[in-house]
Design a protein around this motif. Structure first.
Motif, mmCIF file in Angstrom:
data_model
loop_
_atom_site.group_PDB
_atom_site.id
_atom_site.type_symbol
_atom_site.label_atom_id
_atom_site.label_comp_id
_atom_site.label_asym_id
_atom_site.label_seq_id
_atom_site.Cartn_x
_atom_site.Cartn_y
_atom_site.Cartn_z
ATOM 1 N N VAL A 179 0.841 -1.202 0.000
ATOM 2 C CA VAL A 179 0.000 0.000 0.000
ATOM 3 C C VAL A 179 0.875 1.251 0.000
ATOM 4 C CG1 VAL A 179 -1.690 1.335 1.326
ATOM 5 C CG2 VAL A 179 -2.007 -1.124 1.023
ATOM 6 N N GLU A 180 1.952 1.231 0.769
ATOM 7 C CA GLU A 180 2.889 2.370 0.770
ATOM 8 C C GLU A 180 3.429 2.618 -0.633
ATOM 9 O OE1 GLU A 180 6.236 2.644 3.471
ATOM 10 O OE2 GLU A 180 5.024 1.660 5.010
ATOM 11 N N HIS A 181 3.842 1.535 -1.299
ATOM 12 C CA HIS A 181 4.367 1.655 -2.655
ATOM 13 C C HIS A 181 3.289 2.195 -3.593
ATOM 14 C CE1 HIS A 181 8.050 -0.086 -1.473
ATOM 15 N NE2 HIS A 181 7.782 -1.350 -1.711
ATOM 16 N N TYR A 182 2.092 1.674 -3.461
ATOM 17 C CA TYR A 182 0.977 2.130 -4.297
ATOM 18 C C TYR A 182 0.737 3.630 -4.092
ATOM 19 C CZ TYR A 182 -3.821 3.036 -5.670
ATOM 20 O OH TYR A 182 -4.947 3.595 -6.221
ATOM 21 N N LYS A 183 0.695 4.047 -2.853
ATOM 22 C CA LYS A 183 0.422 5.454 -2.550
ATOM 23 C C LYS A 183 1.568 6.372 -2.974
ATOM 24 C CE LYS A 183 -2.939 4.856 1.132
ATOM 25 N NZ LYS A 183 -3.227 5.068 2.560
ATOM 26 N N SER A 184 2.768 5.824 -3.100
ATOM 27 C CA SER A 184 3.909 6.645 -3.522
ATOM 28 C C SER A 184 3.848 6.949 -5.014
ATOM 29 C CB SER A 184 5.225 5.940 -3.200
ATOM 30 O OG SER A 184 5.509 4.938 -4.164
ATOM 31 N N ASN A 185 2.918 6.320 -5.700
ATOM 32 C CA ASN A 185 2.728 6.531 -7.139
ATOM 33 C C ASN A 185 3.999 6.204 -7.915
ATOM 34 O OD1 ASN A 185 1.100 7.038 -9.295
ATOM 35 N ND2 ASN A 185 1.305 9.247 -9.207
ATOM 36 N N TYR A 186 4.624 5.087 -7.550
ATOM 37 C CA TYR A 186 5.780 4.508 -8.227
ATOM 38 C C TYR A 186 7.091 5.247 -7.999
ATOM 39 C CZ TYR A 186 3.203 0.757 -10.254
ATOM 40 O OH TYR A 186 2.463 -0.365 -10.408
ATOM 41 N N ILE A 187 7.151 6.111 -7.004
ATOM 42 C CA ILE A 187 8.434 6.706 -6.645
ATOM 43 C C ILE A 187 9.376 5.617 -6.157
ATOM 44 C CG2 ILE A 187 9.581 8.224 -4.970
ATOM 45 C CD1 ILE A 187 7.171 10.093 -5.267
ATOM 46 N N TYR A 188 8.821 4.583 -5.503
ATOM 47 C CA TYR A 188 9.657 3.502 -4.990
ATOM 48 C C TYR A 188 10.386 2.776 -6.117
ATOM 49 C CZ TYR A 188 6.605 -0.293 -6.467
ATOM 50 O OH TYR A 188 5.890 -1.186 -7.224
ATOM 51 N N VAL A 189 9.803 2.745 -7.313
ATOM 52 C CA VAL A 189 10.461 2.079 -8.443
ATOM 53 C C VAL A 189 11.759 2.803 -8.777
ATOM 54 C CG1 VAL A 189 10.265 1.509 -10.906
ATOM 55 C CG2 VAL A 189 8.307 1.180 -9.396
ATOM 56 N N LEU A 190 11.709 4.124 -8.763
ATOM 57 C CA LEU A 190 12.927 4.894 -9.022
ATOM 58 C C LEU A 190 13.977 4.642 -7.950
ATOM 59 C CD1 LEU A 190 11.312 8.299 -10.063
ATOM 60 C CD2 LEU A 190 12.283 6.539 -11.553
ATOM 61 N N GLU A 191 13.527 4.536 -6.699
ATOM 62 C CA GLU A 191 14.464 4.255 -5.611
ATOM 63 C C GLU A 191 15.090 2.872 -5.774
ATOM 64 O OE1 GLU A 191 11.978 4.809 -2.221
ATOM 65 O OE2 GLU A 191 12.141 7.002 -2.306
ATOM 66 N N GLU A 192 14.277 1.884 -6.158
ATOM 67 C CA GLU A 192 14.810 0.537 -6.361
ATOM 68 C C GLU A 192 15.787 0.512 -7.532
ATOM 69 O OE1 GLU A 192 11.523 -2.137 -6.728
ATOM 70 O OE2 GLU A 192 11.069 -2.045 -4.598
ATOM 71 N N TYR A 193 15.471 1.252 -8.586
ATOM 72 C CA TYR A 193 16.377 1.322 -9.730
ATOM 73 C C TYR A 193 17.710 1.932 -9.312
ATOM 74 C CZ TYR A 193 18.537 2.697 -14.081
ATOM 75 O OH TYR A 193 19.434 2.862 -15.087
ATOM 76 N N LYS A 194 17.627 3.007 -8.540
ATOM 77 C CA LYS A 194 18.848 3.665 -8.073
ATOM 78 C C LYS A 194 19.697 2.690 -7.265
ATOM 79 C CE LYS A 194 18.604 6.753 -4.812
ATOM 80 N NZ LYS A 194 18.314 7.978 -4.071
ATOM 81 N N ARG A 195 19.035 1.924 -6.391
ATOM 82 C CA ARG A 195 19.772 0.934 -5.594
ATOM 83 C C ARG A 195 20.376 -0.146 -6.473
ATOM 84 N NH1 ARG A 195 15.692 -0.967 -1.668
ATOM 85 N NH2 ARG A 195 16.555 -2.937 -2.294
ATOM 86 N N ALA A 196 19.625 -0.594 -7.465
ATOM 87 C CA ALA A 196 20.081 -1.691 -8.315
ATOM 88 C C ALA A 196 21.209 -1.265 -9.251
ATOM 89 C CB ALA A 196 18.916 -2.241 -9.121
ATOM 90 N N SER A 197 21.257 0.001 -9.609
ATOM 91 C CA SER A 197 22.264 0.452 -10.566
ATOM 92 C C SER A 197 23.499 1.064 -9.905
ATOM 93 C CB SER A 197 21.645 1.463 -11.535
ATOM 94 O OG SER A 197 21.198 2.605 -10.820
ATOM 95 N N ASN A 198 23.480 1.211 -8.600
ATOM 96 C CA ASN A 198 24.605 1.792 -7.888
ATOM 97 C C ASN A 198 25.465 0.652 -7.331
ATOM 98 O OD1 ASN A 198 26.256 2.827 -5.785
ATOM 99 N ND2 ASN A 198 24.916 4.610 -5.613
ATOM 100 N N PRO A 199 26.727 0.578 -7.737
ATOM 101 C CA PRO A 199 27.587 -0.530 -7.281
ATOM 102 C C PRO A 199 27.669 -0.658 -5.759
ATOM 103 C CG PRO A 199 28.693 0.783 -8.954
ATOM 104 C CD PRO A 199 27.420 1.490 -8.616
ATOM 105 N N TYR A 200 27.647 0.455 -5.050
ATOM 106 C CA TYR A 200 27.697 0.416 -3.593
ATOM 107 C C TYR A 200 26.520 -0.374 -3.035
ATOM 108 C CZ TYR A 200 27.336 1.986 1.230
ATOM 109 O OH TYR A 200 27.210 2.028 2.588
#
Length: 86
Positions: free
Chosen positions: A55-76
């Motif tokens: 529900v949090e992810h839904y309410k964020s209107n997919y901002i979490y997807v950008l955060e997950e992408y950032k995490r997945a693409s950052n070597p750290y």
């Protein structure tokens, strides 16, 4: 382990929503019932550990997807995630 959730809206209003756990044995029947009541499938499937998180992810209107992408693409973050999952 992440659970797949599907969200539905009434009258295409993101504030009037419900969701289903796609791994439920009654998912297809419940989906059919919601669709017959005028609900529409909204967006893509959301993966989350709990329904609250979904529900949090839904309410964020997919901002979490950008955060997950950032995490997945950052070597750290890749190194940290691999250590945590070991």
């Amino acid at each position: 382990m992440a659970i797949k959730f599907q969200f539905f809206t009434l009258n295409n209003d993101r504030k009037q929503f419900t969701f289903l756990d796609m791994s439920s044995s009654t998912f297809l029947k419940e989906k059919e019932t919601l669709l017959s009541q005028g609900f529409e499938v909204l967006d893509d499937v959301i993966y989350a550990e709990t329904s609250e998180e979904a529900v949090e992810h839904y309410k964020s209107n997919y901002i979490y997807v950008l955060e997950e992408y950032k995490r997945a693409s950052n070597p750290y973050y890749i190194i940290i995630d691999s250590i945590k999952n070991s």
